[in-house]
Design a protein around this motif. Sequence first.
Motif, PDB file in Angstrom:
ATOM      1  N   GLU A 114       0.583  -1.178  -0.139  1.00 51.63           N
ATOM      2  CA  GLU A 114      -0.029   0.030   0.697  1.00 51.63           C
ATOM      3  C   GLU A 114       0.936   1.079  -0.233  1.00 51.63           C
ATOM      4  OE1 GLU A 114      -2.732   0.254   3.351  1.00 51.63           O
ATOM      5  OE2 GLU A 114      -3.494  -2.132   2.719  1.00 51.63           O
ATOM      6  N   GLY A 115       2.274   1.265   0.287  1.00 51.77           N
ATOM      7  CA  GLY A 115       3.262   2.338   0.187  1.00 51.77           C
ATOM      8  C   GLY A 115       3.109   2.919   1.564  1.00 51.77           C
ATOM      9  N   PRO A 116       3.958   4.089   2.236  1.00 50.72           N
ATOM     10  CA  PRO A 116       4.038   4.290   3.484  1.00 50.72           C
ATOM     11  C   PRO A 116       3.137   5.257   3.768  1.00 50.72           C
ATOM     12  CG  PRO A 116       5.301   5.462   1.651  1.00 50.72           C
ATOM     13  CD  PRO A 116       4.472   4.409   0.595  1.00 50.72           C
ATOM     14  N   PRO A 117       2.987   4.928   5.141  1.00 47.68           N
ATOM     15  CA  PRO A 117       1.787   6.255   5.261  1.00 47.68           C
ATOM     16  C   PRO A 117       1.885   7.819   5.563  1.00 47.68           C
ATOM     17  CG  PRO A 117       3.021   5.326   7.126  1.00 47.68           C
ATOM     18  CD  PRO A 117       3.471   4.863   5.898  1.00 47.68           C
ATOM     19  N   GLU A 118       0.708   8.210   5.346  1.00 47.85           N
ATOM     20  CA  GLU A 118       1.093  10.380   5.776  1.00 47.85           C
ATOM     21  C   GLU A 118       1.922  10.198   6.627  1.00 47.85           C
ATOM     22  OE1 GLU A 118      -2.454  11.612   4.468  1.00 47.85           O
ATOM     23  OE2 GLU A 118      -3.228  10.491   3.186  1.00 47.85           O
ATOM     24  N   THR A 119       3.007  11.347   6.063  1.00 46.65           N
ATOM     25  CA  THR A 119       3.069  12.225   6.900  1.00 46.65           C
ATOM     26  C   THR A 119       2.417  13.101   7.476  1.00 46.65           C
ATOM     27  OG1 THR A 119       3.924  13.907   5.478  1.00 46.65           O
ATOM     28  CG2 THR A 119       5.200  12.074   6.196  1.00 46.65           C
TER      29      THR A 119
END
Length: 140
Positions: A114-119
């Motif tokens: 899914e990709g990295p979480p939002e900062t």
Amino acid sequence: MAKAPGGPPKGKAAAPAQFDMNSRERKSGGGGKGRPGGPGGPGGRGRDEKRAPSRIVTLPPATVDRGAGWIIEKVGKVEQTTNTAMGAEYRLIFEGHDPLAFDYLSAARERAKEGPPETEKTAEKEPAEDVAADPAAEEI
């Protein structure tokens, strides 16, 4: 020669009734008292008191899988006295983010896709842009 109708042959008689281990009705013991070694019964301590207390040790992390910008590490847990495996935790680490913990490797791999979480910075900017774009929401 024809077989006699009605009933099993004389050579194969049914087995005699035996004690059923799964039966709830047992003839011995009226209940209430445990076995001599069991808790609350005669004979003193229960079995749990005889066993040494378990001490679970966390093993150092081992890299299981790598991808573009992420790493999955396995952290094992072992009982120190018997070296018995007690479980594992999989940590998904994106570059620049805190690790995410999972019980199963497959769950960690699915989350990595899914990709990295939002900062926090990008999460704060988005609501501010939405409010500024709709002037009718400010008047209310």
